[in-house]
Enzyme design. Structure first.
Site, mmCIF file in Angstrom:
data_model
loop_
_atom_site.group_PDB
_atom_site.id
_atom_site.type_symbol
_atom_site.label_atom_id
_atom_site.label_comp_id
_atom_site.label_asym_id
_atom_site.label_seq_id
_atom_site.Cartn_x
_atom_site.Cartn_y
_atom_site.Cartn_z
ATOM 1 N N ASP A 1 -19.839 -11.154 55.560
ATOM 2 C CA ASP A 1 -18.627 -11.406 54.796
ATOM 3 C C ASP A 1 -17.532 -11.800 55.799
ATOM 4 O OD1 ASP A 1 -16.801 -11.349 52.576
ATOM 5 O OD2 ASP A 1 -16.147 -9.377 53.253
ATOM 6 N N ASP B 1 -13.420 -11.732 55.274
ATOM 7 C CA ASP B 1 -12.258 -10.833 55.290
ATOM 8 C C ASP B 1 -12.708 -9.377 55.288
ATOM 9 O OD1 ASP B 1 -9.723 -12.754 54.356
ATOM 10 O OD2 ASP B 1 -11.652 -13.388 53.560
ATOM 11 N N ASP C 1 -17.898 -5.449 53.578
ATOM 12 C CA ASP C 1 -17.033 -4.271 53.456
ATOM 13 C C ASP C 1 -16.592 -4.007 52.021
ATOM 14 O OD1 ASP C 1 -13.636 -5.206 53.586
ATOM 15 O OD2 ASP C 1 -15.295 -6.637 53.508
#
Length: 224
Positions: A12, A14, A171
């Site tokens: 991922d 960000d 996250d």
């Protein structure tokens, strides 16, 4: 499912590779200023960065998708954000060393994000990640976005790898859901934003990593 061997890694963006919270929070606070409102502290905005414009507008204005003001606030927020994509955004500490170690081992890595192409490509180029990544899949690259598995499958195909040979690192709960649906092992980057929903220990991740160095140690035991 924990892989015995892995041949590629997808990340991922960000909250996993980069800390974009300061610029996203700045855009939200500039929009609040447009409406005569005081700025919010970064600590209030940071957890919702992983939810994109929906999360930021929700925290900054208490407005959700489907409500009358949402679309106009979202569009104004995105305009502010696009004007300052790289003011304070930077890779997390240890990310460059982790990526360099994968590259030195000949392990391809890529990016799968729900962030739109118009924001993603300038950021990965500006942070010198574009030429290093084997593939970059944005939120509008395929007809679906995470938690649908198609963006992860698309990235695996681009790298010439079967899904079960790939580890996905993220996250957000949607990252774990997408990885499970795609048949990939998943590592939760607990240094990221994590959101305000289900606790990370309940995501069903194969591993929790508190820092890129810890993730690298886990990966080094499993890469081909």
């Amino acid at each position: 499912m924990v892989l015995a061997r892995a041949r590629g890694v997808l990340f991922d963006l960000d909250g996993t590779l980069i800390d974009s919270a300061p610029d996203l929070a700045g855009a939200a606070n500039r929009l609040r200023a447009d409406h005569g409102m005081a700025p919010l502290p970064l600590a209030d905005l940071r957890p919702m960065v992983g939810s994109g414009a929906r999360g930021m507008v929700g925290v900054a204005f208490g407005v959700a998708p489907g409500e009358p003001r949402f679309e106009s606030l979202r569009d104004a927020f995105l305009a502010h954000y696009e004007a300052g994509l790289l003011q304070r955004t930077h890779p997390f500490e240890g990310v460059d060393e982790m990526l360099s170690a994968l590259e030195a081992a000949g392990i391809p890595w890529g990016i799968v994000t729900n962030k739109a192409t118009r924001f993603t490509l300038p950021i990965v180029a500006g942070l010198n990640l574009a030429q290093r990544a084997a593939v970059v899949v944005c939120g509008d690259t395929t007809p679906h976005s995470k938690p649908h598995p198609e963006p992860l499958w698309h990235a695996a195909r681009a790298m010439g790898l079967a899904p079960e040979a790939v580890v996905y690192v993220g996250d957000d709960l949607r990252d774990a859901q997408a990885a499970r649906a795609a048949g990939m092992a998943m590592v939760a980057a607990t240094w990221g934003y994590l959101g305000l929903g289900e606790p990370v220990h309940d995501w069903g991740a194969d591993e929790l990593a508190d820092a890129p160095s810890q993730l690298l140690t886990w990966l080094q035991a499993r890469v081909a």
